[in-house]
Write a protein that holds these residues in place. Structure first.
Motif, PDB file in Angstrom:
ATOM      1  N   MET A   1       0.854  -1.173   0.000  1.00  0.00           N
ATOM      2  CA  MET A   1       0.000   0.000   0.000  1.00  0.00           C
ATOM      3  C   MET A   1       0.900   1.235   0.000  1.00  0.00           C
ATOM      4  N   SER A   2       0.557   2.190  -0.818  1.00  0.00           N
ATOM      5  CA  SER A   2       1.338   3.420  -0.889  1.00  0.00           C
ATOM      6  C   SER A   2       0.858   4.420   0.159  1.00  0.00           C
ATOM      7  N   ALA A   3       1.713   5.390   0.436  1.00  0.00           N
ATOM      8  CA  ALA A   3       1.360   6.431   1.415  1.00  0.00           C
ATOM      9  C   ALA A   3       0.203   7.275   0.899  1.00  0.00           C
ATOM     10  N   LEU A   4       0.107   7.441  -0.408  1.00  0.00           N
ATOM     11  CA  LEU A   4      -0.997   8.217  -0.984  1.00  0.00           C
ATOM     12  C   LEU A   4      -2.329   7.527  -0.732  1.00  0.00           C
ATOM     13  N   SER A   5      -2.396   6.228  -0.962  1.00  0.00           N
ATOM     14  CA  SER A   5      -3.660   5.532  -0.722  1.00  0.00           C
ATOM     15  C   SER A   5      -3.955   5.456   0.774  1.00  0.00           C
ATOM     16  N   GLY A   6      -2.899   5.339   1.580  1.00  0.00           N
ATOM     17  CA  GLY A   6      -3.090   5.361   3.026  1.00  0.00           C
ATOM     18  C   GLY A   6      -3.607   6.702   3.505  1.00  0.00           C
ATOM     19  N   PHE A   7      -3.084   7.781   2.933  1.00  0.00           N
ATOM     20  CA  PHE A   7      -3.554   9.125   3.283  1.00  0.00           C
ATOM     21  C   PHE A   7      -5.002   9.310   2.852  1.00  0.00           C
ATOM     22  N   ASN A   8      -5.342   8.810   1.680  1.00  0.00           N
ATOM     23  CA  ASN A   8      -6.713   8.951   1.187  1.00  0.00           C
ATOM     24  C   ASN A   8      -7.710   8.137   2.007  1.00  0.00           C
ATOM     25  N   LYS A   9      -7.255   7.066   2.657  1.00  0.00           N
ATOM     26  CA  LYS A   9      -8.142   6.243   3.477  1.00  0.00           C
ATOM     27  C   LYS A   9      -8.373   6.819   4.867  1.00  0.00           C
ATOM     28  N   LEU A  10      -7.544   7.795   5.265  1.00  0.00           N
ATOM     29  CA  LEU A  10      -7.728   8.424   6.574  1.00  0.00           C
ATOM     30  C   LEU A  10      -9.042   9.195   6.611  1.00  0.00           C
ATOM     31  N   PRO A  11      -9.639   9.333   7.789  1.00  0.00           N
ATOM     32  CA  PRO A  11     -10.838  10.181   7.884  1.00  0.00           C
ATOM     33  C   PRO A  11     -10.516  11.620   7.484  1.00  0.00           C
ATOM     34  N   ARG A  12     -11.485  12.297   6.918  1.00  0.00           N
ATOM     35  CA  ARG A  12     -11.286  13.644   6.397  1.00  0.00           C
ATOM     36  C   ARG A  12     -10.752  14.599   7.470  1.00  0.00           C
ATOM     37  N   LEU A  13     -11.222  14.464   8.708  1.00  0.00           N
ATOM     38  CA  LEU A  13     -10.772  15.341   9.788  1.00  0.00           C
ATOM     39  C   LEU A  13      -9.283  15.156  10.066  1.00  0.00           C
ATOM     40  N   ILE A  14      -8.803  13.932  10.041  1.00  0.00           N
ATOM     41  CA  ILE A  14      -7.376  13.662  10.268  1.00  0.00           C
ATOM     42  C   ILE A  14      -6.547  14.232   9.119  1.00  0.00           C
ATOM     43  N   GLN A  15      -7.028  14.102   7.890  1.00  0.00           N
ATOM     44  CA  GLN A  15      -6.324  14.687   6.748  1.00  0.00           C
ATOM     45  C   GLN A  15      -6.202  16.198   6.898  1.00  0.00           C
ATOM     46  N   ILE A  16      -7.289  16.842   7.304  1.00  0.00           N
ATOM     47  CA  ILE A  16      -7.294  18.290   7.476  1.00  0.00           C
ATOM     48  C   ILE A  16      -6.315  18.692   8.578  1.00  0.00           C
ATOM     49  N   ILE A  17      -6.304  17.953   9.681  1.00  0.00           N
ATOM     50  CA  ILE A  17      -5.391  18.266  10.788  1.00  0.00           C
ATOM     51  C   ILE A  17      -3.939  18.102  10.343  1.00  0.00           C
ATOM     52  N   LEU A  18      -3.637  17.035   9.598  1.00  0.00           N
ATOM     53  CA  LEU A  18      -2.276  16.825   9.112  1.00  0.00           C
ATOM     54  C   LEU A  18      -1.830  17.938   8.170  1.00  0.00           C
ATOM     55  N   LEU A  19      -2.736  18.470   7.382  1.00  0.00           N
ATOM     56  CA  LEU A  19      -2.388  19.532   6.444  1.00  0.00           C
ATOM     57  C   LEU A  19      -2.478  20.921   7.060  1.00  0.00           C
ATOM     58  N   VAL A  32       3.874  11.857   0.971  1.00  0.00           N
ATOM     59  CA  VAL A  32       2.811  11.500   0.028  1.00  0.00           C
ATOM     60  C   VAL A  32       3.265  11.724  -1.415  1.00  0.00           C
ATOM     61  N   ARG A  33       4.031  12.795  -1.660  1.00  0.00           N
ATOM     62  CA  ARG A  33       4.509  13.065  -3.023  1.00  0.00           C
ATOM     63  C   ARG A  33       5.536  12.034  -3.478  1.00  0.00           C
ATOM     64  N   VAL A  34       6.417  11.584  -2.577  1.00  0.00           N
ATOM     65  CA  VAL A  34       7.380  10.531  -2.941  1.00  0.00           C
ATOM     66  C   VAL A  34       6.632   9.255  -3.298  1.00  0.00           C
ATOM     67  N   SER A  35       5.643   8.911  -2.501  1.00  0.00           N
ATOM     68  CA  SER A  35       4.847   7.723  -2.774  1.00  0.00           C
ATOM     69  C   SER A  35       4.105   7.844  -4.104  1.00  0.00           C
ATOM     70  N   ALA A  36       3.543   9.016  -4.364  1.00  0.00           N
ATOM     71  CA  ALA A  36       2.821   9.215  -5.621  1.00  0.00           C
ATOM     72  C   ALA A  36       3.772   9.152  -6.816  1.00  0.00           C
ATOM     73  N   ALA A  37       4.991   9.667  -6.651  1.00  0.00           N
ATOM     74  CA  ALA A  37       5.966   9.624  -7.744  1.00  0.00           C
ATOM     75  C   ALA A  37       6.413   8.191  -8.023  1.00  0.00           C
ATOM     76  N   LEU A  38       6.515   7.377  -6.978  1.00  0.00           N
ATOM     77  CA  LEU A  38       6.937   5.993  -7.174  1.00  0.00           C
ATOM     78  C   LEU A  38       5.834   5.109  -7.749  1.00  0.00           C
ATOM     79  N   HIS A  39       4.572   5.432  -7.457  1.00  0.00           N
ATOM     80  CA  HIS A  39       3.469   4.569  -7.871  1.00  0.00           C
ATOM     81  C   HIS A  39       2.610   5.142  -8.995  1.00  0.00           C
TER      82      HIS A  39
END
Length: 78
Positions: A1-19, A32-39
């Motif tokens: 599993m890539s970090a991008l798909s893992g980030f997308n599976k997080l609840p929206r509130l957690i994504q907002i807090i991380l950003l 997330v960008r490294v993961s997206a570049a690799l996959h």
């Protein structure tokens, strides 16, 4: 599993807090960008990764991704 798909599976509130927190924002952006570049399509992802690695543009890109996540429910250019 890539970090991008893992980030997308997080609840929206957690994504907002991380950003929302500037230091965490930049680290999340780079991981997330490294993961997206690799996959994914490497052309535009590598350009965005280079911009994300630079701290000033990385934080700005993170804030743009925050609003993109709020509106489109995904990161911009992923």
């Amino acid at each position: 599993m890539s970090a991008l798909s893992g980030f997308n599976k997080l609840p929206r509130l957690i994504q907002i807090i991380l950003l929302l927190i500037p230091g965490v924002n930049w680290i999340t952006e780079v991981i997330v960008r490294v993961s997206a570049a690799l996959h994914g399509k490497a052309g535009k992802q590598i350009i965005v990764l280079i911009l994300a690695i630079i701290p000033v543009t990385g934080v700005l890109l993170g804030w743009i991704d925050l609003f993109s996540c709020l509106i489109q429910k995904r990161l911009i250019l992923t």
